[in-house]
Design an enzyme around this catalytic site. Sequence first.
Site, PDB file in Angstrom:
ATOM      1  N   LYS A   1       0.980  -1.229   0.026  1.00 45.26           N
ATOM      2  CA  LYS A   1       0.074  -0.073  -0.047  1.00 45.26           C
ATOM      3  C   LYS A   1       1.005   1.172  -0.103  1.00 45.26           C
ATOM      4  CE  LYS A   1      -4.441   0.956   0.183  1.00 45.26           C
ATOM      5  NZ  LYS A   1      -5.599   0.206  -0.299  1.00 45.26           N
TER       6      LYS A   1
ATOM      7  N   ASP B   1      -6.818   4.338  -4.652  1.00 44.62           N
ATOM      8  CA  ASP B   1      -7.511   4.018  -3.364  1.00 44.62           C
ATOM      9  C   ASP B   1      -8.222   5.379  -3.126  1.00 44.62           C
ATOM     10  OD1 ASP B   1      -7.481   1.979  -1.136  1.00 44.62           O
ATOM     11  OD2 ASP B   1      -7.277   3.912  -0.206  1.00 44.62           O
TER      12      ASP B   1
HETATM   13  O1  2IT Z   1      -8.145  -1.398  -1.101  1.00 47.07           O
HETATM   14  C1  2IT Z   1      -7.842  -2.102  -2.212  1.00 47.07           C
HETATM   15  O2  2IT Z   1      -8.065  -3.273  -2.471  1.00 47.07           O
HETATM   16  C2  2IT Z   1      -7.505  -1.173  -3.496  1.00 47.07           C
HETATM   17  N1  2IT Z   1      -7.466  -0.243  -3.300  1.00 47.07           N
HETATM   18  C3  2IT Z   1      -7.165  -1.589  -4.526  1.00 47.07           C
HETATM   19  C4  2IT Z   1      -5.945  -2.166  -4.964  1.00 47.07           C
HETATM   20  C5  2IT Z   1      -5.388  -2.646  -6.279  1.00 47.07           C
HETATM   21  O3  2IT Z   1      -4.067  -2.970  -6.392  1.00 47.07           O
HETATM   22  O4  2IT Z   1      -6.250  -2.673  -7.238  1.00 47.07           O
END
Ligand code: 2IT
Length: 446
Positions: free
Chosen positions: A127, A167
Amino acid sequence: MSLALRSRVDDGLSGRNQGEPEFLSAVAEAWENIQPVLDRHPEFLAANILQRMAEPERQIMFRVPWTDDSGAVRVNRGFRVEFNSALGPYKGGLRFHPSVNLSIIKALAFEQGLKNALTGLSLGGAKGGADFQPRGCSDGEVMRFCQSFMAELFRHIGPSTDVPAGDIGVGAREIGFLFGQYKRLVNRFEGSLTGKGLGWGGSQIRPQATGYGLVYFTAEALATRGLSFEGKVVALSGFGNVGFYALEKLNSLGASVVTIADEDGHIHDPDGIRGDKLRFVHDLWFKRRGSVREYAEEYRVLYEPGRPWAVPCDVALPTATQGEIDLADARNLVDAGCLCVAEGANLPCSSDAIRYLREHGVMFAPGKAANAGGVAVSGLEMAQNGSRCQWTREEVDRRLKETMSSIHKLSLEAAEAYGWPGDYAKGADIAAFLKLGNAMMDQGVV
Ligand code: 2IT
């Protein structure tokens, strides 16, 4: 958590991560849920898998300087926490919001690793983001910020290394600016980000995936009690990337969505948000980033400050952000007759809220299972990029549905096998831990 249990699994965790309450609570919740696995498989403890799984493989923090429209130089802090790569390249979203700090990004990256394990795709966990507020900035300011952010991030990512996505605060516009700068810096057109535009490497259904997936998962959960969405009343909070598409899908299944909310308050529309109102909500978020108060004014319905969880409903879908349902909200939901809470956001429910809901017979679907549709379709976008092809909308939707159904089954089966029948929170953590833990065991001490 009991004292004996705490010392068994903590192993210095809180000492090493001081001042990181969100991260500590995410790990504590997961470790509590997987206790039955440790009792049956002491080999995980012997190999110190817990301590290894709670330590990010790499944490990157960096300066993001940019110039605003008035010519003033601004500085934000950028993050990328590459948590676990045992199952595939690091994968997870980027969040631009003033609340972003290391604790939140670590908590989300840890969760993402478990979530991604449930998808069955080859995806590690990560993240990132920045304490930057795109709301109120001009397109030019957002572009300059994204370019500066990528000027550092590009050296850490790549299609087989780490593949960020969006996100909160990072949507199609931001992904476009980030991708443009990445491509310019590396001189390669490659799938190092997901959530790309349909015309330049994106996948069908990616924008809708988290919301649709949330509804598919919740429909499966309701079906275990012989119920469906037809005629159900749904309370929803955020109406952005997750909430809006959930709203759309819920309407198509015959549910009536009666609330939406933002940081300040919520509306209650007992007739349901449908027809023309859906277009209004779409423009309110995607075009104007306006307040839900405007909805109340347009359609003459009730607007109240605070959260929407005291409104009578059958199903509640928190789709905004972490920490939006606490114990008092859980009590309100139970009193309002709610029978199912499914997390569209990441970590929206506090631990005591989850416990209270479970104790009162409310079905609870944790985010790492219920909102995994977004990252699952990101995984499909990577597969399409790898083979330089683009699947149809129907094909991606079919695969999304299958994935949500398989996550639902995995979670239920794991819960049953380890003595917690019907408990999705325990089941999802157990299934994810087994997948990730076994991969780490196979790969040795790395
Ligand atoms: O919280 C999540 O699963 C997302 N923000 C998507 C992450 C992604 O790599 O598509």
